[in-house]
Design an enzyme around this catalytic site. Structure first.
Site, PDB file in Angstrom:
ATOM      1  N   ASP A 178      31.919  46.378  69.764  1.00 19.83           N
ATOM      2  CA  ASP A 178      33.167  45.803  69.257  1.00 19.83           C
ATOM      3  C   ASP A 178      33.476  46.327  67.864  1.00 19.83           C
ATOM      4  O   ASP A 178      32.780  47.175  67.340  1.00 19.83           O
ATOM      5  CB  ASP A 178      33.174  44.277  69.364  1.00 19.83           C
ATOM      6  CG  ASP A 178      31.999  43.643  68.666  1.00 19.83           C
ATOM      7  OD1 ASP A 178      31.603  44.157  67.602  1.00 19.83           O
ATOM      8  OD2 ASP A 178      31.472  42.648  69.190  1.00 19.83           O
ATOM      9  N   LYS A 238      37.646  42.950  69.176  1.00 18.02           N
ATOM     10  CA  LYS A 238      38.754  42.039  68.906  1.00 18.02           C
ATOM     11  C   LYS A 238      39.266  42.317  67.508  1.00 18.02           C
ATOM     12  O   LYS A 238      38.482  42.423  66.574  1.00 18.02           O
ATOM     13  CB  LYS A 238      38.286  40.586  68.929  1.00 18.02           C
ATOM     14  CG  LYS A 238      37.719  40.147  70.230  1.00 18.02           C
ATOM     15  CD  LYS A 238      37.059  38.792  70.047  1.00 18.02           C
ATOM     16  CE  LYS A 238      36.041  38.553  71.117  1.00 18.02           C
ATOM     17  NZ  LYS A 238      35.125  37.488  70.794  1.00 18.02           N
ATOM     18  N   MET A 266      34.971  34.645  58.887  1.00 17.43           N
ATOM     19  CA  MET A 266      36.255  34.614  59.598  1.00 17.43           C
ATOM     20  C   MET A 266      37.272  33.715  58.886  1.00 17.43           C
ATOM     21  O   MET A 266      38.107  33.096  59.525  1.00 17.43           O
ATOM     22  CB  MET A 266      36.072  34.085  61.040  1.00 17.43           C
ATOM     23  CG  MET A 266      35.031  34.849  61.836  1.00 17.43           C
ATOM     24  SD  MET A 266      34.776  34.157  63.481  1.00 17.43           S
ATOM     25  CE  MET A 266      33.894  32.645  63.090  1.00 17.43           C
TER      26      MET A 266
END
Ligand code: SAH
Length: 244
Positions: free
Chosen positions: A34, A56, A170
């Site tokens: 990823d 993502k 995040m």
């Protein structure tokens, strides 16, 4: 049927890879990776290894998690050595648990190869220890993905009044809400915090501020980035060692 290695890629600096991860990368028939995994790691693969990108972008999901699970499973039916490479550590906000559980359900063998999580190593490269005698006796790693105003929040904001270090992953897009919430629960406006972007890489940047001014100071900082809140941030004055 093959075996799946849910493998931590470390935070960015490729030398922070474990020897075990290095070995399976070289043995892999397919590497499913990823966005956070350093692309240079793919150069460790043998000739003929296949690469599948399932990353993502912030907010935009290229593939939903159940489809990623299925991609891993399908590859395990076709290949002997399947490496699922994930940024940092696979079990620290990496959804490695979900992938492992799915493989368990499908009766596919798997191994977990822990990685160096960004939560600890990125502050380290910014000269910020997550604990320090007399300053912070513990640290928490918290998702910053969830808005602090969410009514059903499971995050124990009231517990964050202590001087323990808090690391938000995040959370850059929620920085304003997070810093306001911490002031709201009673932390001083001048409480130290930092935003560290692209830590451990050549593009690392560190913004140091207070809960009051960090939003202004960290404007435009690129992702991935983490937020660290705590008096340990002040130790950077003595411990900043990483010259980019
Ligand atoms: N499993 C990963 C974390 C996945 S969540 C780990 O253990 O590190 C993704 C978040 O990690 C990003 O939003 C960011 O907050 C943080 N992150 C990952 N790599 C980073 C880096 N090099 N610099 C700063 N933050 C990073």
């Amino acid at each position: 049927m093959g075996k799946v290695y849910l493998t931590g890629a470390g935070p960015g600096d490729i030398e922070l890879l474990t020897m075990k991860a290095h070995r399976v990368l070289a043995e892999a028939d397919v590497i499913i990776y990823d966005r956070l995994a350093n692309p240079q790691l793919l150069e460790m693969a043998k000739d003929g290894c296949e690469f599948v990108y399932v990353g993502k972008e912030d907010g935009k999901h290229t593939l939903p998690q159940d489809e990623i699970n299925e991609v891993i499973y399908q590859n395990a039916l076709k290949h002997k050595v399947v490496v699922r490479l994930k940024g940092g550590d696979p079990f620290v906000f990496g959804r490695g648990g979900e992938e492992g559980a799915y493989l368990h359900k499908r009766e596919i063998k798997f191994e977990i190869i822990p990685g160096i999580t960004s939560a600890v190593s990125v502050p380290a490269y910014a000269g910020i220890p997550v604990t320090h005698r007399g300053v912070a006796v513990s640290f928490r790693v918290v998702t910053g993905h969830e808005s602090p105003n969410k009514e059903t929040s499971q995050i124990p904001w009231e517990n964050f009044k202590t001087d323990d270090t808090i690391i938000f992953l995040m959370g850059l897009h929620n920085l304003k809400k997070i810093s306001s919430k911490l002031i709201e629960i009673g932390k001083p406006k001048e409480y130290p915090c930092a935003v560290i972007s692209r830590g451990t890489t050549k593009e690392q940047s560190v913004v140091v501020g207070t809960l009051e001014d960090i939003v202004q100071k960290a404007k435009g900082v690129p992702t991935p980035a983490l937020i660290i809140v705590g008096k340990v941030v002040e130790l950077r004055d003595q411990l900043d060692w990483f010259q980019t």
